[in-house]
Write a protein that holds these residues in place. Structure first.
Motif, PDB file in Angstrom:
ATOM      1  N   LYS A 360      -8.932  12.297   3.140  1.00 41.77           N
ATOM      2  CA  LYS A 360      -8.974  11.709   4.489  1.00 41.77           C
ATOM      3  C   LYS A 360     -10.172  12.204   5.295  1.00 41.77           C
ATOM      4  CE  LYS A 360      -4.970   9.430   4.289  1.00 41.77           C
ATOM      5  NZ  LYS A 360      -4.916   7.954   4.332  1.00 41.77           N
ATOM      6  N   ASP A 429       1.123   9.546   5.039  1.00 41.01           N
ATOM      7  CA  ASP A 429       0.509   8.389   4.394  1.00 41.01           C
ATOM      8  C   ASP A 429       0.357   8.564   2.891  1.00 41.01           C
ATOM      9  OD1 ASP A 429      -0.970   5.805   4.616  1.00 41.01           O
ATOM     10  OD2 ASP A 429      -2.482   7.050   3.649  1.00 41.01           O
ATOM     11  N   HIS A 433       2.656   6.511   0.196  1.00 42.43           N
ATOM     12  CA  HIS A 433       2.135   5.519  -0.762  1.00 42.43           C
ATOM     13  C   HIS A 433       2.695   5.704  -2.170  1.00 42.43           C
ATOM     14  CE1 HIS A 433      -0.760   3.247   1.526  1.00 42.43           C
ATOM     15  NE2 HIS A 433      -1.428   4.312   1.904  1.00 42.43           N
ATOM     16  N   HIS A 471      -1.531   4.423  11.870  1.00 38.95           N
ATOM     17  CA  HIS A 471      -0.730   3.254  11.473  1.00 38.95           C
ATOM     18  C   HIS A 471       0.566   3.799  10.903  1.00 38.95           C
ATOM     19  CE1 HIS A 471      -1.702   4.370   7.399  1.00 38.95           C
ATOM     20  NE2 HIS A 471      -2.971   4.428   7.770  1.00 38.95           N
ATOM     21  N   ASN A 473       3.659   4.246   8.029  1.00 36.86           N
ATOM     22  CA  ASN A 473       3.886   4.304   6.584  1.00 36.86           C
ATOM     23  C   ASN A 473       5.217   5.015   6.318  1.00 36.86           C
ATOM     24  OD1 ASN A 473       3.942   4.820   3.818  1.00 36.86           O
ATOM     25  ND2 ASN A 473       1.756   5.074   3.627  1.00 36.86           N
ATOM     26  N   HIS A 500       1.625   0.462   4.009  1.00 38.47           N
ATOM     27  CA  HIS A 500       1.729   0.712   5.443  1.00 38.47           C
ATOM     28  C   HIS A 500       2.719  -0.269   6.065  1.00 38.47           C
ATOM     29  CE1 HIS A 500      -2.716   2.235   5.283  1.00 38.47           C
ATOM     30  NE2 HIS A 500      -1.880   3.016   4.621  1.00 38.47           N
TER      31      HIS A 500
HETATM   32 MN   LIG Z   1      -2.577   4.697   3.591  1.00 42.27          MN
END
Ligand SMILES: [Mn+2]
Ligand SMILES: O=C(O)[C@H](O)COP(=O)(O)O
Ligand SMILES: [Mn+2]
Length: 558
Positions: A360, A429, A433, A471, A473, A500
Motif C-alpha cells: 500500500k 482490505d 480480499h 473504501h 471491504n 470492495h
Molecule cells: Mn482492495
C-alpha cells in the motif's frame, strides 16, 4: 490560479485555526460502515479504538461517500477502490477517472484517432496485436466491455491477428467467475474468426500470481507472466482456455491460477510476442501495470532475466506514471490530477511523513499525490516503506505490518520533525480480499491497535488526528440480495465477497490540538473522500483553494 495561468501556491491562513499542530492522517484501507452482523468483520472484531471514536463525540464522527461519482467513477454502482479513493483524498477534487475516460474515448471513437492507437496500428499489417490485462467486469483495473469494444475496433481498423493474454480476477469480482468471463471472451473471438480475423487467447494466469504485482513487491509475479506472454512458456499447456481455467481451478482460486499457455496440436504456443508485434496492456489502473510496463519498455531493465526482448510497439490503455512517462505511448490520456493537497502543503512549508507497507506504499504517496512518484521537496518530506511479506496470501499473516506502521508513525510524531504524519493501514482490505472471514477479523483488530498507537502519540504531542478509510471491504464479506440477505450458490455454500463494497466510510477527528468549537458541518450531507483534503488543510491552519471540494468542518464560537 493566477490570471497568467500560473499556480499561486500560497495558501490563505485560516481565520480561526492555528498552524503548527501535528496532524496524523490515518487511512484504514477497506474499512466501510455496514450493519452489524456476523459477516461484518469490523463489527465482529474487537475494535475498541475505532468504537470509541464513533461513540465519543457525535460532532466529530461521520460517514462520507467513497464510491461511484463521489470518486469520479462512471456510475453509482461502481465500488470504490484505492486508486480513486486516495486520488480524491489527496487531490481534494473529483476527477473523471480512467474507467470513465476510457468509456468516453471508446464511445466517441477518439481512442482510434489518438497517437497511441496510430502507433500500434502500424504493426497490424505484418504483426500480431497482443492485448494483456485483467479479464473481469470489476471496473477497478479494467472492464470486459472495454476489452470487447477494443477488440472490435482494432479488428475493424486492420488488426488481422490478435492474441489475448488473460489475467483471471476473483478479487474485484466473485471467485469462480473467471470461467464465465473466459467463455464470453471465447465467443467474441470466435465471432472475430468468423469475420476473418485470426483471434485467440494465448496465455493466462491468476492476477495475484501472474503479472499484477505492485510497488515492486515481488518481481517473480511479473516474470511468470513474461515467460507465458512473451516467451510462450509456462508449466501448464492447454489447447483451450476455458478448459485451462476449469482444470487449474481444481487447485487454486481465480486470483492465484498458475500461468498457462495455449498451444496448437504440435504443442507450440499459439501467441508468443515476437519482433514486429504490437502490445496493449488494457488495464486503465496504474499500480498493477507499472511493473510489466517497465519490463516491456525499458532497454536496461534488470529486475529479472527477460531472456528474449522482442522489438515491439507497446501502448498502455493509459499512461500509468506521468512523472516517469511510462509507458511512452498510450491510448487514452490519464486524468490530470494537479495541485494536490500534498503539493500545496509542502510548498507552504508543511513537513510531511508518509508510511505504509509495500503493498500500500504507493497509495499514500503515488496515488495521494495525483499518480506522481517521488517527493515534491525532499527536504520537507520523508516517505517510509515497510517491506511487506512476500509469497503468501495475507490471511496467513493477517496482522501484516500494522503494528510496524503504527510504530513508525508514532516515532515520526514524537520526533516533532513533521507537521503531517500520513499512513495507510492495509489489513481490512488485503485480508478482506482473501475472503477468509476469521483472518479478516484478526486483521481488523490489528488495524485498530495500530490506530491506537498513533492516537496515543498524538495525545502526547498535543496534536490532531484524522481517521478515515478509502473504501469498504472488511465490513461486508458476503454477496447479498437487494434486501441485504446473504446469498448461497447452487451447492448451498455462502457466496463470499472478496471485493470492495459501495458502503460509506467513517471519518473521525480529535486530539488535544483540535481547537475548541471545531466540529463537522451539517450542510455537507453528501460529503465524500474529496472533501477530506480541504478539511486537513484547515487543521494545518490553512484555507483550501477555492476549487477544492468544501471542508467538512466548521469552528463554532462557544
Ligand atoms: Mn482492495
Ligand atoms: O488491486 C487490488 O488489490 C484490488 O483490485 C483493489 O484493491 P485496492 O483498490 O484496495 O488496491
Ligand atoms: Mn484500498
Amino acid at each position: 490560479m493566477g490570471s497568467s495561468g500560473q499556480v499561486s501556491w500560497k495558501l490563505e491562513d485560516h481565520p480561526n485555526l492555528p498552524k503548527g499542530k501535528t496532524v496524523a492522517l490515518i487511512v484504514l484501507d477497506g474499512w466501510g460502515e455496514y450493519k452489524p452482523d456476523e459477516y461484518n468483520c469490523i463489527h465482529v472484531a474487537p475494535t475498541p479504538t475505532m468504537d470509541s471514536l464513533k461513540q465519543g463525540a457525535p460532532e466529530k464522527w461521520r460517514l462520507i461517500k467513497a464510491h461511484g461519482n463521489a470518486v469520479g467513477l462512471p456510475t453509482e454502482d461502481d465500488m470504490g477502490n484505492s486508486e480513486v479513493g486516495h486520488n480524491a483524498l489527496g487531490a481534494g477534487r473529483i476527477f473523471a477517472q480512467g474507467a470513465k475516460l476510457v468509456d468516453l474515448a471508446l464511445a466517441s471513437g477518439k481512442i482510434y484517432e489518438g497517437e497511441g492507437f496510430k502507433y500500434i496500428s502500424e504493426c497490424f499489417e505484418k504483426g500480431t496485436l497482443h492485448l494483456i490485462g485483467l479479464l473481469s467486469d470489476g471496473g477497478v483495473h479494467s472492464r470486459l466491455d472495454q476489452l470487447q469494444l477494443l477488440l472490435k475496433g482494432a479488428s475493424e481498423r486492420g488488426a488481422k491477428r490478435i492474441r489475448v493474454h488473460i489475467l483471471t480476477d476473483g478479487r474485484d469480482v466473485l471467485d469462480g467467475s473467471s470461467v464465465g468471463f473466459v467463455e464470453t471472451l471465447e465467443n467474441d473471438l470466435a465471432k472475430l474468426r468468423d469475420g476473418g480475423v485470426d483471434a485467440r487467447i494465448a496465455s493466462g494466469g491468476g492476477r495475484m500470481y501472474v503479472t499484477m504485482d505492485r510497488y515492486e513487491n515481488d518481481w517473480d509475479v511479473v516474470k511468470r507472466g513474461w515467460d507465458a506472454q512473451v516467451r510462450g512458456e509456462a508449466p501448464h499447456k492447454f489447447t483451450n482456455a476455458v478448459e485451462a481455467v476449469k482444470k487449474l481451478r481444481e487447485n487454486a482460486n481465480d486470483q492465484y491460477l498458475p500461468p498457462f499457455v495455449i498451444v496448437d496440436e504440435n504443442e507450440k504456443a499459439v501467441g508468443p510476442i515476437v519482433d514486429g508485434d504490437a502490445v496493449v496492456t488494457f488495464n486503465f489502473r496504474a499500480d498493477r501495470m507499472v511493473m510489466l510496463a517497465k519490463a516491456l519498455e525499458y532497454q536496461d531493465f534488470d529486475k529479472f532475466d527477460r531472456v528474449r526482448v522482442p522489438k515491439i510497439r507497446y501502448a498502455g490503455m493509459l499512461q500509468y506514471d506521468g512523472e516517469l512517462k511510462l509507458p511512452n505511448h498510450y491510448l487514452v490520456s490519464p486524468p490530470e490530477i494537479d495541485r494536490t493537497s500534498g503539493e500545496y502543503l509542502v510548498r507552504n512549508g508543511v513537513r510531511t511523513f508518509a508510511c505504509s507497507e509495500t503493498v500500500k506504499f504507493g497509495h499514500v504517496t503515488f496515488f495521494w499525490n495525483g499518480n506522481r512518484s517521488g517527493y515534491f521537496n525532499p527536504e520537507l518530506e520523508e516517505y517510509v516503506e515497510i517491506p511487506s511479506d512476500v509469497g503468501i496470501t495475507f490471511n496467513v499473516q493477517p496482522k501484516m505490518k500494522a503494528l510496524e506502521i503504527g510504530e513508525k508513525a508514532r516515532d515520526a510524531i514524537l520526533s516533532r520533525k513533521f507537521d503531517q504524519v500520513r499512513v495507510n493501514i492495509p489489513n481490512g482490505d488485503m485480508v478482506g480480499h482473501t475472503g477468509d472471514i476469521q483472518a479478516t477479523v484478526v486483521a481488523c483488530k490489528a488495524a485498530d491497535e495500530a490506530v491506537k498507537i498513533i492516537i496515543d502519540a498524538i495525545e502526547q504531542v498535543g496534536g490532531i488526528y484524522v481517521v478515515t478509510a478509502d473504501h469498504g471491504n472488511a465490513e461486508d464479506m458476503v454477496k447479498r440480495n437487494k434486501s441485504g440477505q446473504p446469498l448461497f450458490d447452487k451447492n448451498g455454500n455462502l457466496q463470499i465477497l472478496t471485493s470492495h463494497t459501495c458502503q460509506p466510510v467513517p471519518i473521525a477527528i480529535g486530539g488535544p490540538g483540535l481547537a475548541p468549537g471545531v466540529r463537522f458541518r451539517n450542510d455537507v450531507p453528501n460529503g465524500g473522500l474529496a472533501n477530506v483534503a480541504a478539511t486537513v488543510m484547515n487543521l494545518h491552519g490553512y484555507v483550501a483553494p477555492n476549487d477544492y471540494e468544501p471542508t467538512l468542518i466548521e469552528v463554532v464560537k462557544n
